[in-house]
Scaffold this motif. Structure first.
Motif, PDB file in Angstrom:
ATOM      1  N   ILE A 360      23.399  45.321  11.036  1.00  0.00           N
ATOM      2  CA  ILE A 360      22.810  44.285  11.901  1.00  0.00           C
ATOM      3  C   ILE A 360      23.572  42.978  11.750  1.00  0.00           C
ATOM      4  O   ILE A 360      23.929  42.313  12.731  1.00  0.00           O
ATOM      5  N   ILE A 361      23.839  42.591  10.495  1.00  0.00           N
ATOM      6  CA  ILE A 361      24.556  41.341  10.243  1.00  0.00           C
ATOM      7  C   ILE A 361      25.977  41.406  10.795  1.00  0.00           C
ATOM      8  O   ILE A 361      26.476  40.436  11.380  1.00  0.00           O
ATOM      9  N   LEU A 362      26.630  42.558  10.644  1.00  0.00           N
ATOM     10  CA  LEU A 362      27.984  42.719  11.176  1.00  0.00           C
ATOM     11  C   LEU A 362      28.007  42.571  12.693  1.00  0.00           C
ATOM     12  O   LEU A 362      28.874  41.873  13.250  1.00  0.00           O
ATOM     13  N   PHE A 363      27.072  43.219  13.380  1.00  0.00           N
ATOM     14  CA  PHE A 363      27.013  43.122  14.846  1.00  0.00           C
ATOM     15  C   PHE A 363      26.672  41.701  15.293  1.00  0.00           C
ATOM     16  O   PHE A 363      27.239  41.189  16.262  1.00  0.00           O
ATOM     17  N   LYS A 364      25.765  41.055  14.565  1.00  0.00           N
ATOM     18  CA  LYS A 364      25.409  39.676  14.916  1.00  0.00           C
ATOM     19  C   LYS A 364      26.593  38.737  14.704  1.00  0.00           C
ATOM     20  O   LYS A 364      26.844  37.839  15.516  1.00  0.00           O
ATOM     21  N   ALA A 365      27.329  38.952  13.609  1.00  0.00           N
ATOM     22  CA  ALA A 365      28.498  38.114  13.340  1.00  0.00           C
ATOM     23  C   ALA A 365      29.565  38.324  14.408  1.00  0.00           C
ATOM     24  O   ALA A 365      30.204  37.365  14.857  1.00  0.00           O
ATOM     25  N   GLY A 366      29.760  39.587  14.831  1.00  0.00           N
ATOM     26  CA  GLY A 366      30.729  39.868  15.886  1.00  0.00           C
ATOM     27  C   GLY A 366      30.341  39.222  17.202  1.00  0.00           C
ATOM     28  O   GLY A 366      31.182  38.612  17.883  1.00  0.00           O
ATOM     29  N   TYR A 367      29.054  39.337  17.570  1.00  0.00           N
ATOM     30  CA  TYR A 367      28.560  38.714  18.803  1.00  0.00           C
ATOM     31  C   TYR A 367      28.686  37.198  18.728  1.00  0.00           C
ATOM     32  O   TYR A 367      29.052  36.541  19.717  1.00  0.00           O
ATOM     33  N   HIS A 368      28.417  36.640  17.538  1.00  0.00           N
ATOM     34  CA  HIS A 368      28.512  35.191  17.346  1.00  0.00           C
ATOM     35  C   HIS A 368      29.941  34.717  17.599  1.00  0.00           C
ATOM     36  O   HIS A 368      30.171  33.673  18.229  1.00  0.00           O
ATOM     37  N   GLU A 369      30.934  35.481  17.122  1.00  0.00           N
ATOM     38  CA  GLU A 369      32.333  35.097  17.315  1.00  0.00           C
ATOM     39  C   GLU A 369      32.716  35.171  18.789  1.00  0.00           C
ATOM     40  O   GLU A 369      33.474  34.325  19.287  1.00  0.00           O
ATOM     41  N   ILE A 370      32.229  36.194  19.497  1.00  0.00           N
ATOM     42  CA  ILE A 370      32.513  36.300  20.933  1.00  0.00           C
ATOM     43  C   ILE A 370      31.966  35.086  21.672  1.00  0.00           C
ATOM     44  O   ILE A 370      32.642  34.479  22.519  1.00  0.00           O
ATOM     45  N   GLN A 371      30.722  34.711  21.359  1.00  0.00           N
ATOM     46  CA  GLN A 371      30.101  33.561  22.017  1.00  0.00           C
ATOM     47  C   GLN A 371      30.813  32.256  21.682  1.00  0.00           C
ATOM     48  O   GLN A 371      30.912  31.355  22.518  1.00  0.00           O
ATOM     49  N   SER A 372      31.329  32.173  20.448  1.00  0.00           N
ATOM     50  CA  SER A 372      32.022  30.934  20.051  1.00  0.00           C
ATOM     51  C   SER A 372      33.335  30.764  20.812  1.00  0.00           C
ATOM     52  O   SER A 372      33.795  29.640  21.018  1.00  0.00           O
ATOM     53  N   LYS A 373      33.927  31.879  21.247  1.00  0.00           N
ATOM     54  CA  LYS A 373      35.149  31.784  22.053  1.00  0.00           C
ATOM     55  C   LYS A 373      34.826  31.310  23.469  1.00  0.00           C
ATOM     56  O   LYS A 373      35.625  30.623  24.100  1.00  0.00           O
ATOM     57  N   ILE A 374      33.630  31.678  23.942  1.00  0.00           N
ATOM     58  CA  ILE A 374      33.212  31.254  25.281  1.00  0.00           C
ATOM     59  C   ILE A 374      32.819  29.782  25.279  1.00  0.00           C
ATOM     60  O   ILE A 374      33.200  29.011  26.170  1.00  0.00           O
ATOM     61  N   SER A 375      32.034  29.369  24.279  1.00  0.00           N
ATOM     62  CA  SER A 375      31.576  27.971  24.174  1.00  0.00           C
ATOM     63  C   SER A 375      31.884  27.456  22.771  1.00  0.00           C
ATOM     64  O   SER A 375      31.005  27.434  21.894  1.00  0.00           O
ATOM     65  N   PRO A 376      33.129  27.069  22.492  1.00  0.00           N
ATOM     66  CA  PRO A 376      33.529  26.702  21.130  1.00  0.00           C
ATOM     67  C   PRO A 376      32.812  25.463  20.581  1.00  0.00           C
ATOM     68  O   PRO A 376      32.729  25.310  19.364  1.00  0.00           O
ATOM     69  N   ARG A 377      32.318  24.572  21.435  1.00  0.00           N
ATOM     70  CA  ARG A 377      31.669  23.342  20.953  1.00  0.00           C
ATOM     71  C   ARG A 377      30.184  23.516  20.663  1.00  0.00           C
ATOM     72  O   ARG A 377      29.562  22.657  20.061  1.00  0.00           O
ATOM     73  N   ARG A 378      29.637  24.620  21.110  1.00  0.00           N
ATOM     74  CA  ARG A 378      28.206  24.843  20.915  1.00  0.00           C
ATOM     75  C   ARG A 378      27.936  25.341  19.486  1.00  0.00           C
ATOM     76  O   ARG A 378      28.578  26.277  19.013  1.00  0.00           O
TER      77      ARG A 378
END
Length: 488
Positions: A360-378
């Motif tokens: 769960i933590i691995l998938f959440k961390a992966g999703y978090h990185e994808i989102q950070s590439k879309i909105s790096p300032r958020r």
């Protein structure tokens, strides 16, 4: 490192384990296994001698059990405990060599369930009971039991507890760690008793019931029958074992809260994911078998959803019981089973594998990185069950995952060298099966086969993988560091 203190506690631990062999003596007498009784006495004498030597080396040791000592007691404790517990298996001739006895003993203690025995029902019942009892001891952990019965450990007890309880975030740790250990063991024993009674009501003998209850609640998988649970030919027994396998693969802190009046199962994200994976995988595999018109090989023409469900639960919880030969299933179904072996049970359960919470933590961390590439300032925070996940936990999980996978890959290569004539799938699945504490693998070590044909080096390597998986790597890996053994 306080070497003498280490020897003292290891001596106490091994003496305690040896003393527990007394429990199988009444069974040896009842079943007129006099030859086995004599060999059990010899095994106890040998075990006590070794334990006394260690204790005498450290009897005057002073100091507390700190992190280093805790890691060494847990790591060496499991390695030496398997060596002592192997003596009854070796001296009675159940295991033809000491290597085989050690492999079987380590498989029992780590609740792996891999076996070198080919004709299980021909061996003394008292020794088969000892084999299952090793599952019982290893389920919650011999060190947790050690902490429960030796309150003298104090703060050191907490350090020991944390090293043995599986999962990235040990839960249920109260200010009095002994109380937690005792409470967990009470719940564990209660489930064993309840399951044994249920199995007897459903038709098992007392002997078979207690063996299978210990193997189920420890998610071990040792059976008293050559064909495992299939031998009982009872759908009700299979469903009973399914229920208790699911219970055993659940975080025991949730069971502890339930006893305290807090029914938090369906508020826990790991438990919800765990149940969802089981149900989803069973449905998909059942559909695959139906589409490919695959019968339950051991029960020709009788395929039903229960076969798929039992196999998924047995491998997902790393119990390893069998009712069908899934080696004959379609490739897609077997690949799914191989993936489930890596998922394992919940943190804080008796199950092996990487644990659901880490995925769960691995998938959440992966999703978090994808989102950070879309909105790096958020600014975003990883959360689990509404609570933030610390960066240190994420780093620990990532490090553990890559180290775990690295060992699985290198281990597969090592086994391929140790057994050059076996298939690649056998080499890989033998490491997966032992590192994840599952028992059966695929191909030549499938559900209807065993590990007897493995070479001597392979058996020692696989024994190492078992304890690496059970103690989640670090308590064993630190033993190979020179700095770790630096004397204070």
């Amino acid at each position: 490192m306080n070497i003498r203190l280490l020897c003292r506690y290891l001596g106490i631990l091994l003496g305690f384990l040896t003393l527990l062999e007394v429990l199988i003596v009444p069974f040896a007498i009842y079943y007129n296994e006099w030859h086995a009784l004599g060999r059990i006495a010899e095994a106890m004498a040998g075990g006590f001698l070794f334990a006394v030597i260690l204790y005498l080396i450290g009897r005057d040791a002073t100091g507390d059990v700190f992190r280093r000592e805790a890691l060494a007691i847990v790591g060496l404790g499991w390695i030496l405990a398997a060596g002592v517990a192997a003596l009854p298996l070796f001296l009675t001739g159940v295991a033809p060599t000491y290597t085989d006895a050690y492999f079987e003993s380590m498989s029992g203690l780590t609740t792996t369930g891999s076996t070198i025995l080919t004709t299980i029902e021909d061996h003394p019942k008292s020794i088969l009971l000892w084999r299952s009892f090793l599952h019982f001891l290893g389920g919650l952990g011999i060190i947790v039991l050690f902490v429960a019965i030796l309150p003298m450990l104090g703060v050191g007890g907490r350090a020991l507890f944390k090293q043995e309880v599986p999962g990235p975030v040990p839960e249920g740790l109260t200010p009095r760690i002994k109380d937690t250990a005792v409470a967990l063991w009470k719940i564990y024993i209660a489930f064993n008793v309840i399951e044994a009674i249920a199995l007897m009501i459903l038709g098992m003998s007392f002997y078979d019931a207690i063996n299978h209850a210990m193997a189920t609640m420890a998610t071990g998988g040792f059976s008293t029958k050559n064909t495992s649970v299939l031998a009982f030919a009872s759908p009700m027994i299979e469903w009973c074992i399914i229920i208790f396998m699911v219970i055993a693969g659940t975080n025991f802190s949730l069971h502890l809260r339930a006893v305290q009046g807090r029914f938090d199962y369906f508020r826990d994200p790991e438990f919800l994911s765990y149940i969802s994976i089981i149900i989803g995988s069973a449905v998909v595999i059942a559909v695959l078998l139906y589409v490919h018109e695959t019968p339950a090989v051991s029960k020709p023409g009788s395929f039903n959803f229960r076969d798929a469900f039992f196999t998924v639960v047995a491998l997902k919880t790393t119990t390893g019981f069998g009712t069908v030969d899934f080696q004959q299933w379609p490739n897609a179904a077997r690949i799914m089973l191989l993936i489930l072996m890596f998922f394992g049970g919940c943190a804080g359960s008796t199950g092996g594998g990487l644990k659901v919470i880490r995925w769960i933590i691995l998938f959440k961390a992966g999703y978090h990185e994808i989102q950070s590439k879309i909105s790096p300032r958020r600014v975003r925070r990883l959360k689990l069950g509404g609570r933030p996940i610390g960066d240190d936990i994420v780093r620990e999980v990532l490090a553990f995952f890559f180290l775990y996978m690295g060992i699985a890959i290198l281990g597969s290569v090592a086994i391929a060298f140790a057994m050059p004539h076996q298939s690649v799938l056998t080499s890989i699945s033998s490491v997966v099966a032992t590192l994840n504490n599952i028992g059966p693998g695929l191909d030549a070590i499938g559900p209807t086969a065993n590990f007897a044909h493995q070479s001597l080096p392979a058996k020692w390597l696989l024994s190492l993988f078992m304890v690496l998986g059970r103690l989640e790597l670090f308590a064993i890996l630190v033993l190979f560091s020179r700095n770790f053994w630096r004397v204070k």
